[in-house]
Write an enzyme that holds these catalytic residues in place. Structure first.
Site, PDB file in Angstrom:
ATOM      1  N   CYS A   2       0.823  -1.218   0.000  1.00 53.59           N
ATOM      2  CA  CYS A   2       0.000   0.000   0.000  1.00 53.59           C
ATOM      3  C   CYS A   2       0.857   1.269   0.000  1.00 53.59           C
ATOM      4  O   CYS A   2       1.873   1.340   0.679  1.00 53.59           O
ATOM      5  CB  CYS A   2      -0.882   0.051   1.233  1.00 53.59           C
ATOM      6  SG  CYS A   2      -2.002  -1.330   1.363  1.00 53.59           S
ATOM      7  N   ARG A  27       5.406   0.111  -5.744  1.00 54.42           N
ATOM      8  CA  ARG A  27       5.325  -0.690  -4.520  1.00 54.42           C
ATOM      9  C   ARG A  27       4.406  -1.895  -4.698  1.00 54.42           C
ATOM     10  O   ARG A  27       4.483  -2.849  -3.931  1.00 54.42           O
ATOM     11  CB  ARG A  27       4.815   0.171  -3.361  1.00 54.42           C
ATOM     12  CG  ARG A  27       5.758   1.302  -3.007  1.00 54.42           C
ATOM     13  CD  ARG A  27       5.102   2.274  -2.057  1.00 54.42           C
ATOM     14  NE  ARG A  27       4.850   1.707  -0.751  1.00 54.42           N
ATOM     15  CZ  ARG A  27       5.721   1.701   0.245  1.00 54.42           C
ATOM     16  NH1 ARG A  27       6.904   2.238   0.064  1.00 54.42           N
ATOM     17  NH2 ARG A  27       5.423   1.190   1.404  1.00 54.42           N
ATOM     18  N   TRP A  73      -2.953  -2.657  -1.629  1.00 53.13           N
ATOM     19  CA  TRP A  73      -2.574  -4.036  -1.943  1.00 53.13           C
ATOM     20  C   TRP A  73      -3.399  -4.895  -0.989  1.00 53.13           C
ATOM     21  O   TRP A  73      -3.203  -4.844   0.228  1.00 53.13           O
ATOM     22  CB  TRP A  73      -1.076  -4.221  -1.710  1.00 53.13           C
ATOM     23  CG  TRP A  73      -0.531  -5.517  -2.208  1.00 53.13           C
ATOM     24  CD1 TRP A  73      -0.111  -5.790  -3.476  1.00 53.13           C
ATOM     25  CD2 TRP A  73      -0.310  -6.707  -1.453  1.00 53.13           C
ATOM     26  NE1 TRP A  73       0.345  -7.076  -3.548  1.00 53.13           N
ATOM     27  CE2 TRP A  73       0.234  -7.666  -2.335  1.00 53.13           C
ATOM     28  CE3 TRP A  73      -0.527  -7.070  -0.119  1.00 53.13           C
ATOM     29  CZ2 TRP A  73       0.568  -8.946  -1.927  1.00 53.13           C
ATOM     30  CZ3 TRP A  73      -0.192  -8.362   0.290  1.00 53.13           C
ATOM     31  CH2 TRP A  73       0.354  -9.283  -0.615  1.00 53.13           C
ATOM     32  N   ASN A  99      -1.897   1.830   5.621  1.00 53.92           N
ATOM     33  CA  ASN A  99      -0.992   0.790   5.130  1.00 53.92           C
ATOM     34  C   ASN A  99      -0.656  -0.077   6.339  1.00 53.92           C
ATOM     35  O   ASN A  99      -0.226   0.440   7.364  1.00 53.92           O
ATOM     36  CB  ASN A  99       0.275   1.459   4.565  1.00 53.92           C
ATOM     37  CG  ASN A  99       1.362   0.457   4.217  1.00 53.92           C
ATOM     38  OD1 ASN A  99       1.141  -0.749   4.236  1.00 53.92           O
ATOM     39  ND2 ASN A  99       2.548   0.962   3.889  1.00 53.92           N
ATOM     40  N   LYS A 489      13.117 -14.570 -11.239  1.00 59.50           N
ATOM     41  CA  LYS A 489      12.904 -13.442 -12.157  1.00 59.50           C
ATOM     42  C   LYS A 489      11.892 -13.831 -13.231  1.00 59.50           C
ATOM     43  O   LYS A 489      10.996 -13.065 -13.557  1.00 59.50           O
ATOM     44  CB  LYS A 489      14.200 -13.006 -12.857  1.00 59.50           C
ATOM     45  CG  LYS A 489      15.189 -12.237 -12.039  1.00 59.50           C
ATOM     46  CD  LYS A 489      14.770 -10.831 -11.674  1.00 59.50           C
ATOM     47  CE  LYS A 489      13.984 -10.762 -10.429  1.00 59.50           C
ATOM     48  NZ  LYS A 489      14.556 -10.866  -9.134  1.00 59.50           N
ATOM     49  N   GLU A 492       8.242 -14.346 -11.693  1.00 58.17           N
ATOM     50  CA  GLU A 492       7.528 -13.183 -11.151  1.00 58.17           C
ATOM     51  C   GLU A 492       7.072 -12.208 -12.225  1.00 58.17           C
ATOM     52  O   GLU A 492       6.035 -11.585 -12.064  1.00 58.17           O
ATOM     53  CB  GLU A 492       8.283 -12.502 -10.000  1.00 58.17           C
ATOM     54  CG  GLU A 492       9.618 -11.918 -10.299  1.00 58.17           C
ATOM     55  CD  GLU A 492      10.338 -11.402  -9.038  1.00 58.17           C
ATOM     56  OE1 GLU A 492       9.752 -11.301  -7.954  1.00 58.17           O
ATOM     57  OE2 GLU A 492      11.540 -11.110  -9.159  1.00 58.17           O
ATOM     58  N   HIS A 508      17.125 -36.061  -8.737  1.00 52.84           N
ATOM     59  CA  HIS A 508      16.245 -36.520  -7.661  1.00 52.84           C
ATOM     60  C   HIS A 508      14.831 -35.974  -7.811  1.00 52.84           C
ATOM     61  O   HIS A 508      14.142 -35.764  -6.814  1.00 52.84           O
ATOM     62  CB  HIS A 508      16.852 -36.137  -6.308  1.00 52.84           C
ATOM     63  CG  HIS A 508      18.217 -36.703  -6.121  1.00 52.84           C
ATOM     64  ND1 HIS A 508      18.455 -38.043  -5.899  1.00 52.84           N
ATOM     65  CD2 HIS A 508      19.441 -36.116  -6.187  1.00 52.84           C
ATOM     66  CE1 HIS A 508      19.769 -38.251  -5.809  1.00 52.84           C
ATOM     67  NE2 HIS A 508      20.377 -37.084  -5.986  1.00 52.84           N
ATOM     68  N   LYS A 607       6.445  -4.434  -4.108  1.00 52.46           N
ATOM     69  CA  LYS A 607       7.876  -4.143  -4.003  1.00 52.46           C
ATOM     70  C   LYS A 607       8.323  -4.176  -2.549  1.00 52.46           C
ATOM     71  O   LYS A 607       9.396  -4.631  -2.221  1.00 52.46           O
ATOM     72  CB  LYS A 607       8.137  -2.753  -4.596  1.00 52.46           C
ATOM     73  CG  LYS A 607       9.578  -2.322  -4.579  1.00 52.46           C
ATOM     74  CD  LYS A 607      10.343  -3.043  -5.643  1.00 52.46           C
ATOM     75  CE  LYS A 607      11.825  -2.738  -5.627  1.00 52.46           C
ATOM     76  NZ  LYS A 607      12.564  -3.830  -6.289  1.00 52.46           N
TER      77      LYS A 607
END
Ligand code: G6P
Length: 612
Positions: A2, A27, A73, A99, A489, A492, A508, A607
């Site tokens: 947030c 963010r 968020w 937040n 990377k 996401e 394995h 973020k």
């Protein structure tokens, strides 16, 4: 996570709020809203991006020289228009942005409901503003005092700003656990979750401390007290942030800009700390605590996400160079499993944002057991930087793309410097090797420049695998954490399922997944495990998997086996993570762009993760 922005002064608040919200987009969020006060209290909020909010507002009234804005968020309640902030109080006289998480909101909500309150949203935030209003009405208190009393009843984390229709000349802000900074202009104040919305208006800022409440007047002095009613003198600091650093500077995305910044950001991480010619490594921030390292029986790294991967590189570095046993812990696991912590442990907390809630809580736990806490943070003045005993900033500059790139290489750079310094002090490294590593480290930025020149080749490789559903990343020794980071990377930002594995561990389990559809990215640079990794490549080929190998320049052997090779400049094995991660960052970037993904703000991610 947030984002909060608020303004009080002589200017029109709305443009400042909207610009600020755009700055905070990095963010991570899923809805946005603003409230402006000008006789009427106008609240606009909706699911989606800040640009959706602007469209939604259209020609609506946005007058007012006092206002609050928010990017949410979702934690309590799905991302939708109703759950977006700001939230009204019962009478609609007050509005709040928040937040954090109010952990005991359900109990408070139940009590308020019994007393006739009705709630429109599923959020914990709406409960808080109802509580504030009830306290204010019941006791006919000033707004700030009501906020203070309410905050004494809540458990959890918060950064809040409250605005009242009946008091257009004051904002009240408070924080605990979530960050908040107040910019002081001439007869105006700017409030935000971080300095990015403020930097173009003023360089004078006050970082609010936990459990502090700020009374922010239209004209007059900023007053701060604790929620226990103890007055505090605001400590005004100069902001070290410039506008260019938080703008895209001609790149299509922040992530690409940040990947390209790495030669510079790594130099900045080393500036004033490394002098290869004179054979000096010095980290001023930990100088007073070096003895703690020398006495340490153990080092524990705590971090989350990409920073945890940097910690894993740190494990290899510190064990190899300093011979101190190392453990690498996910902060969220560490703090909840009753860990054994000794007073002679050195705990190194790694965090780009310096605000990650789990890392912060793990620090407090380790501190309470008497361990020495060292921070490696990027954001100057952040909560983690302030909570640690000592530390070294990474100095990578603001990282806006949600997927961490330059912060990772800066963290690894600082870890390398730290390990080298301690190894030198402990006498666990020979003078020859020490000097050799120092000059090799100094040459890393130039080597990364060379990797960046491979961008077009990497883009072509990305186009071949952009439609994959899965990908495997393999590395060994120092490149195992790089494999994890490469996989992270890709997943996401492109939403392709990807896993990183130690190359030998493939047998394995993951080997069962390999068929002609499966791209396998292998870091097969020269070093101790080279031959072993080559064998792993052959195992993949035997099962018709596609091999994309990161190899040392001039390696013809792997070229014969691989579908594609990316040749990177050779460097010492312990420094390979810094160079080999760069092609993987570029690869993920191009795949995500080709798949039409929102590279800088991937879905569901934040973020700065300020909730547990
Ligand atoms: C979030 C970010 C990651 C980051 C992690 C830890 O998940 O999206 O990029 O690695 O948090 O954040 P920190 O700021 O503590 O490094």
């Amino acid at each position: 996570m947030c984002g909060i922005v608020a303004y009080i002064g002589d200017r029109k608040a709305y443009p400042i709020l909207v610009k600020g919200l755009h700055r905070l987009e990095y963010r991570g969020y899923d809805s946005a809203g603003v409230a402006m006060l000008n006789g009427n209290l106008n609240v606009y909020k909706c699911k989606g991006k800040v640009s959706d909010l602007e469209k939604f507002i259209g020609d609506g009234t946005t007058d007012g020289t006092i206002g609050i804005g928010h990017t949410r968020w979702a934690t309590h309640g799905v991302p939708n228009d109703v759950n977006a902030h700001p939230h009204y109080s019962e009478s609609k006289n007050l509005v709040i942005i928040h937040n954090g998480i109010i952990e005991n909101y359900a109990a408070i909500k139940a009590e308020l409901k019994k007393r006739g309150h009705t709630f429109l949203s599923d959020t914990d935030t709406e409960v808080l503003i109802h509580l504030i209003e009830e306290i204010q009405k019941n006791d006919s208190l000033k707004l700030g005092e009501a906020v203070r009393q309410a905050l004494n009843q809540v458990v959890g984390a918060y950064a809040i700003v409250v605005m009242s229709k009946s008091n257009p000349d004051e904002l009240v802000a408070a924080k605990k656990g979530s960050p908040m900074v107040i910019g002081i202009g001439k007869g105006e104040f700017f409030i935000a979750s971080d300095a990015t919305p403020i930097v173009e208006y003023t360089k004078n800022v006050v970082y609010l401390e936990d459990e502090e409440i700020a009374f922010i007047p239209r004209n007059g002095e900023l007053k701060i007290k604790t929620i226990k009613n103890r007055p505090k003198t605001p400590s005004v600091q100069a902001l070290e942030l410039n506008l260019e650093a938080i703008e895209k500077g001609g790149y299509d995305h922040f992530m690409l800009k940040e990947i390209y910044e790495q030669p510079r950001s790594i130099k900045d991480s080393m500036r004033g700390r490394l002098n290869a010619e004179k054979g000096i490594v010095n980290l001023g921030g930990i100088a007073e605590y070096e003895q703690k390292f020398l006495n340490a029986k153990r080092i524990i790294f705590i971090a989350c996400g990409t920073s945890w991967h940097a910690g894993l590189v740190g494990e290899y570095l510190f064990e190899d160079l300093t011979r101190i046993p190392v453990e690498v812990e996910y902060a969220s696991e560490f703090r909840y499993r009753n860990p054994i912590i000794y007073e002679d442990d050195v705990v190194i907390a790694i965090s780009q944002s310096g605000e990650t809630a789990d890392t912060l809580a793990a620090i407090e736990l380790a501190k309470s057991k008497g361990a020495t806490i060292v921070g490696i943070c990027n954001v100057v003045g952040s909560s983690i930087a302030r909570a640690t005993h000592a530390g070294s900033y990474t100095h990578a500059g603001p990282e806006i793309g949600v997927a961490s790139t330059k912060a990772f290489t800066a963290q690894v750079t600082v870890l390398t410097l730290m390990a080298l310094r301690i190894a030198q002090r402990k006498g666990t490294i020979s003078s020859t090797r020490f000097h050799q590593l120092l000059s090799e480290l100094e040459s890393i930025p130039a080597k990364i420049e060379k990797v960046l020149k491979l961008n077009e080749q990497i883009k072509t490789i990305a186009s071949k695998y952009k439609d994959s559903s899965n990908a495997l990343y393999l590395g060994r020794g120092f490149t195992f954490p790089v494999a994890l980071e490469g996989a992270l990377k890709l997943k996401e930002i492109s939403y392709i399922h990807a896993e990183g594995y130690p190359a030998a561990e493939m047998k394995h389990g993951p080997i069962a997944l390999i068929d002609e559809e499966m791209p396998v990215f292998v870091i097969a640079t020269k070093g101790g495990s080279y031959e072993k990794v080559v064998s792993n490549i052959q195992e993949v080929k035997a099962r018709k998997g596609k091999i994309i190998a990161i190899v040392s320049e001039g390696d013809e052997h792997v070229k014969e086996m691989a579908d594609y090779t990316i040749e990177i400049p050779e460097t010492d094995e312990i420094l390979v993570p810094l160079v080999s991660v760069v092609p993987l960052q570029l690869l993920s970037y191009h795949v995500a762009v080709m798949r039409g993904c929102n590279v800088d703000q991937p879905r569901n991610l934040a973020k700065s993760v300020t909730v547990e």
